[in-house]
Design an enzyme around this catalytic site. Sequence first.
Site, short mmCIF file in Angstrom:
data_model
loop_
_atom_site.label_atom_id
_atom_site.label_comp_id
_atom_site.label_asym_id
_atom_site.label_seq_id
_atom_site.Cartn_x
_atom_site.Cartn_y
_atom_site.Cartn_z
N SER A 8 5.66 75.60 48.77
CA SER A 8 6.33 75.79 47.49
C SER A 8 7.38 76.89 47.59
O SER A 8 7.07 78.04 47.89
CB SER A 8 5.31 76.16 46.41
OG SER A 8 6.01 76.58 45.25
N HIS A 31 8.10 71.57 48.09
CA HIS A 31 7.72 71.59 46.68
C HIS A 31 8.65 72.52 45.89
O HIS A 31 8.84 73.68 46.25
CB HIS A 31 6.27 72.08 46.59
CG HIS A 31 5.65 71.98 45.23
ND1 HIS A 31 5.11 70.82 44.75
CD2 HIS A 31 5.45 72.92 44.27
CE1 HIS A 31 4.60 71.04 43.54
NE2 HIS A 31 4.81 72.31 43.23
N ASP A 33 9.35 74.07 42.19
CA ASP A 33 8.76 74.30 40.87
C ASP A 33 9.84 74.57 39.83
O ASP A 33 10.50 75.61 39.86
CB ASP A 33 7.80 75.49 40.94
CG ASP A 33 6.52 75.15 41.68
OD1 ASP A 33 5.84 74.19 41.26
OD2 ASP A 33 6.20 75.82 42.67
N MET A 35 10.67 75.36 36.09
CA MET A 35 10.00 75.92 34.89
C MET A 35 11.06 76.29 33.86
O MET A 35 12.13 76.78 34.21
CB MET A 35 9.21 77.18 35.27
CG MET A 35 8.21 76.96 36.39
SD MET A 35 7.19 78.43 36.62
CE MET A 35 6.36 78.02 38.15
N HIS A 64 8.27 69.48 40.85
CA HIS A 64 7.17 69.65 39.89
C HIS A 64 7.77 70.23 38.63
O HIS A 64 8.12 71.41 38.59
CB HIS A 64 6.13 70.57 40.53
CG HIS A 64 4.99 70.92 39.64
ND1 HIS A 64 4.12 71.96 39.92
CD2 HIS A 64 4.56 70.38 38.47
CE1 HIS A 64 3.20 72.04 38.97
NE2 HIS A 64 3.44 71.10 38.07
N MET A 66 7.63 71.68 35.25
CA MET A 66 6.82 72.34 34.22
C MET A 66 7.75 72.64 33.06
O MET A 66 8.16 73.79 32.84
CB MET A 66 6.19 73.61 34.82
CG MET A 66 5.04 73.28 35.77
SD MET A 66 4.66 74.61 36.91
CE MET A 66 5.86 74.26 38.18
N MET A 135 -3.63 70.42 38.92
CA MET A 135 -3.37 71.86 39.01
C MET A 135 -4.67 72.60 39.28
O MET A 135 -5.66 72.41 38.56
CB MET A 135 -2.76 72.39 37.70
CG MET A 135 -1.34 71.98 37.39
SD MET A 135 -0.08 72.47 38.59
CE MET A 135 -0.29 74.24 38.70
N GLY A 140 2.63 78.15 36.17
CA GLY A 140 3.55 79.22 35.75
C GLY A 140 3.88 80.23 36.83
O GLY A 140 5.00 80.70 36.91
N ASP A 173 -2.41 71.84 43.60
CA ASP A 173 -1.35 72.85 43.53
C ASP A 173 -1.90 74.11 42.89
O ASP A 173 -2.29 74.10 41.72
CB ASP A 173 -0.18 72.28 42.71
CG ASP A 173 1.00 73.23 42.62
OD1 ASP A 173 0.98 74.29 43.28
OD2 ASP A 173 1.95 72.90 41.88
N GLY A 195 2.19 77.91 48.29
CA GLY A 195 3.32 78.82 48.14
C GLY A 195 3.12 80.09 48.94
O GLY A 195 3.65 80.24 50.05
C1 DX5 Z 1 2.46 77.28 39.93
C2 DX5 Z 1 3.22 76.33 40.82
C3 DX5 Z 1 2.75 76.32 42.21
C4 DX5 Z 1 2.88 77.63 42.95
C5 DX5 Z 1 1.72 77.71 43.89
O1 DX5 Z 1 2.69 76.93 38.61
O2 DX5 Z 1 3.11 75.01 40.34
O3 DX5 Z 1 3.44 75.31 42.94
O4 DX5 Z 1 4.04 77.76 43.69
O5 DX5 Z 1 1.71 78.97 44.48
P1 DX5 Z 1 0.46 79.50 45.30
O6 DX5 Z 1 0.28 78.57 46.44
O7 DX5 Z 1 0.89 80.87 45.73
O8 DX5 Z 1 -0.71 79.51 44.37
ZN ZN Z 2 3.97 73.43 41.63
#
Ligand code: DX5
Ligand code: ZN
Length: 220
Positions: A8, A31, A33, A35, A64, A66, A135, A140, A173, A195
């Site tokens: 991520s 990936h 994200d 947001m 992804h 959000m 999730m 977030g 995730d 991530g």
């Molecule tokens: C959180 C994201 C994840 C995030 C995961 O809302 O959707 O993709 O990057 O990060 P880690 O792997 O550090 O939990």
């Molecule tokens: Zn994500």
Amino acid sequence: MQPRIAPSLLSADFARLAEAAAAVPGSDWLHVDVMDYHFVPNLTIGLPVVQALRKSTDLPLDCHLMIDDPDRWAPTYAEAGAHNVTVHAEAAADPAGLARDLRAAGALAGLAIKPGTPLEPYLELLRGYDTLLVMTVEPGFGGQEFLADVLPKVREARRRVETGHLTLAIEVDGGINEDTIAAAAEAGADVFVAGSAVYHADDPDRAIRELRDLARKAYA
Ligand code: DX5
Ligand code: ZN
């Protein structure tokens, strides 16, 4: 099952995204994200950045979203060349129509559910999807602790795939790292977003190989 690892970019240096993509040639999906400060209390990147990323890496982009109103915005990510576009079940007004739109625009269609969202109501709808994203943290932010409580949803989705009711990649995730990936793999996940476990490692590409090996061992 073949485990796929999706690092991520949320945990990468946002001023150097092309370099961050180049640092993980061994990843399966990249990936991204997205947001919007409304669906989640954080603001990251949007369509122009995805368009720019598409030109600077050959890795399949796993977007992804959000965001609120994915019915309006998600197809534009598919048009931008994303490989998989995942929308949140909690935000989509017409998730069945949206899946058709995503596929028509050339992407895989993904449906994400937050930790507190049950799987049951979406089982029929998921017949029109390619990816289910469960999730394993509240969406977030990166760097949160893995919520093992949600694994029964992964197990149930895997059971539905095995019985032929669904044809889906099952993605997890949040909080996936060397200590947690085996539990998610045993439950039946086959795409693993990571991530911090990748981008905070000294060697991100080696971290991916190690995570993939751990998932493979958990399947065996
Ligand atoms: C959180 C994201 C994840 C995030 C995961 O809302 O959707 O993709 O990057 O990060 P880690 O792997 O550090 O939990
Ligand atoms: Zn994500």
